[in-house]
Design an enzyme around this catalytic site. Structure first.
Site, PDB file in Angstrom:
ATOM      1  N   LYS A   7      -4.880   3.634   5.653  1.00  0.00           N
ATOM      2  CA  LYS A   7      -5.694   4.187   4.550  1.00  0.00           C
ATOM      3  C   LYS A   7      -6.968   3.369   4.395  1.00  0.00           C
ATOM      4  O   LYS A   7      -7.049   2.214   4.841  1.00  0.00           O
ATOM      5  CB  LYS A   7      -4.920   4.186   3.227  1.00  0.00           C
ATOM      6  CG  LYS A   7      -4.434   2.808   2.734  1.00  0.00           C
ATOM      7  CD  LYS A   7      -5.436   2.035   1.910  1.00  0.00           C
ATOM      8  CE  LYS A   7      -4.905   0.662   1.506  1.00  0.00           C
ATOM      9  NZ  LYS A   7      -5.924  -0.287   1.088  1.00  0.00           N
ATOM     10  N   ASP A  59       1.284  -0.187  -3.310  1.00  0.00           N
ATOM     11  CA  ASP A  59       0.630   0.787  -2.427  1.00  0.00           C
ATOM     12  C   ASP A  59       1.599   1.768  -1.768  1.00  0.00           C
ATOM     13  O   ASP A  59       1.164   2.743  -1.167  1.00  0.00           O
ATOM     14  CB  ASP A  59       0.006   0.019  -1.239  1.00  0.00           C
ATOM     15  CG  ASP A  59      -1.464  -0.239  -1.429  1.00  0.00           C
ATOM     16  OD1 ASP A  59      -1.974   0.115  -2.492  1.00  0.00           O
ATOM     17  OD2 ASP A  59      -2.078  -0.791  -0.497  1.00  0.00           O
TER      18      ASP A  59
HETATM   19  O1  C5P Z   1       2.515  -4.743  -5.351  1.00  0.00           O
HETATM   20  P1  C5P Z   1       2.322  -5.724  -4.253  1.00  0.00           P
HETATM   21  O2  C5P Z   1       3.584  -6.473  -3.914  1.00  0.00           O
HETATM   22  O3  C5P Z   1       1.652  -5.155  -3.053  1.00  0.00           O
HETATM   23  O4  C5P Z   1       1.297  -6.803  -4.823  1.00  0.00           O
HETATM   24  C1  C5P Z   1       1.107  -8.064  -4.263  1.00  0.00           C
HETATM   25  C2  C5P Z   1       0.442  -8.960  -5.283  1.00  0.00           C
HETATM   26  O5  C5P Z   1      -0.889  -8.515  -5.545  1.00  0.00           O
HETATM   27  C3  C5P Z   1       1.117  -8.958  -6.642  1.00  0.00           C
HETATM   28  O6  C5P Z   1       2.138  -9.922  -6.714  1.00  0.00           O
HETATM   29  C4  C5P Z   1      -0.011  -9.281  -7.601  1.00  0.00           C
HETATM   30  O7  C5P Z   1      -0.251 -10.659  -7.631  1.00  0.00           O
HETATM   31  C5  C5P Z   1      -1.214  -8.637  -6.919  1.00  0.00           C
HETATM   32  N1  C5P Z   1      -1.521  -7.309  -7.487  1.00  0.00           N
HETATM   33  C6  C5P Z   1      -2.205  -7.234  -8.701  1.00  0.00           C
HETATM   34  N2  C5P Z   1      -2.508  -6.011  -9.223  1.00  0.00           N
HETATM   35  C7  C5P Z   1      -2.189  -4.873  -8.567  1.00  0.00           C
HETATM   36  C8  C5P Z   1      -1.503  -4.928  -7.324  1.00  0.00           C
HETATM   37  C9  C5P Z   1      -1.189  -6.159  -6.816  1.00  0.00           C
HETATM   38  O8  C5P Z   1      -2.527  -8.272  -9.312  1.00  0.00           O
HETATM   39  N3  C5P Z   1      -2.532  -3.700  -9.082  1.00  0.00           N
END
Ligand code: C5P
Length: 289
Positions: free
Chosen positions: A9, A132
């Site tokens: 993406k 995501d």
């Molecule tokens: O959701 P995911 O595990 O991909 O996110 C990884 C890290 O990115 C989270 O632990 C957080 O610190 C940060 N994040 C964030 N805000 C989001 C998505 C991710 O701060 N909307």
């Protein structure tokens, strides 16, 4: 045995509205799947076995194995599966390769193991794997909000060629988290850029591409030392506008004209840079091959 594509993406817009009390950031983003895709082959097996043609990909670190474990623990499926992955999407690039492969692992296992989970059940598993991941259950063009897990389909972006420039950065563990932590409140926006993009898409009056925006472009230089140099190379090769893909470091440029897109890709390659020519997808389905 069957195979499924797990597409990459790009974010056409990515705005951060605020930092939330749970540590995540509230975002509004238009995401678009592209034709560059990993290929996942599913075979019946007694237990879960993962194989990837890229030796840098490690099953134990991957969201694919986490997706399989989560799937197994939420269904009464007894058997496992062998999942062979042809990795075409660069690792840790901002192109969502891991999240896409995890979503497609859920879809593939549901098909292989005849578990008949409904879209809502798959969504519930996907959102536990990463912000995501739910988007990739449907793909196409979509608005994502919340921490990224709320997905609303949008009318397809008219077909564009997408040139990717892949800088030779080392893999950075915890990159997404670090990129979010670099965002100060001055970089937070109101969501208007995304709203205006959606208006152009839904009113069907997209004569020229609206402004693309990625908040991570503001802080990219703090994480990726040579990113500005790579952007410059992209412009020198003829790109009209260059943005980073997600949390980077891959850069992309959109082109309507095929021969211009080929020319830019070729110029980047001639300068010894890794460039990939791909295009936007408009289908919402999963490609069984
Ligand atoms: O959701 P995911 O595990 O991909 O996110 C990884 C890290 O990115 C989270 O632990 C957080 O610190 C940060 N994040 C964030 N805000 C989001 C998505 C991710 O701060 N909307």
């Amino acid at each position: 045995m069957f195979t499924l594509k797990a597409p990459a993406k790009i974010n056409l817009t990515l705005e951060v509205l605020e930092k939330r009390k749970d540590g995540y950031h509230e975002i509004t983003s238009i995401i678009q799947t592209i034709s560059l895709a990993d290929i996942l082959e599913f075979q019946p097996a007694e237990k879960f076995v993962f194989h990837c043609d890229n030796s840098e990909w490690k099953a134990e670190k991957s969201l694919v194995s986490r997706a399989a474990i989560l799937f197994a623990s939420n269904t009464d499926a007894r058997c496992g599966a062998r999942i062979n992955i042809q990795k075409k999407i660069p690792l840790s690039a901002g192109l969502g390769g891991e999240s896409s492969a995890a979503a497609i692992t859920l879809v593939g296992l549901n098909h292989l193991l005849h578990t008949e989970l409904l879209p809502g059940d798959l969504y519930h598993l996907a959102e536990q794997l990463g912000s995501d991941v739910p988007f990739f259950l449907t793909g196409g063009t979509a608005l994502v909000s919340g921490r990224g897990e709320k997905v609303s389909p949008l009318p397809s972006l008219p077909h564009h060629w997408v040139i990717l420039l892949v800088p030779p950065e080392m893999e950075t563990p915890g990159k997404t988290e670090k990129m979010y932590s670099l965002l100060k409140p001055i970089y937070f926006t109101s969501g208007l850029i995304t709203d205006s993009f959606i208006s152009s898409l839904t009113l069907g009056k997209m004569k020229t591409l609206p402004e693309l925006y990625n908040v991570f472009d503001e802080v990219a230089g703090e994480m990726f030392e040579r990113i500005e140099w790579h952007k410059e190379q992209f412009y020198l090769a003829g790109a009209k506008s260059v943005n980073m893909a997600g949390s980077g470091p891959v850069l992309f440029s959109l082109e309507e004209d095929e021969s211009r897109a080929e020319q830019i890709t070729q110029r980047l390659s001639e300068r010894g840079l890794k460039a990939i020519l791909t295009h936007t997808l408009d289908s919402n389905g999963h490609d069984f091959i």
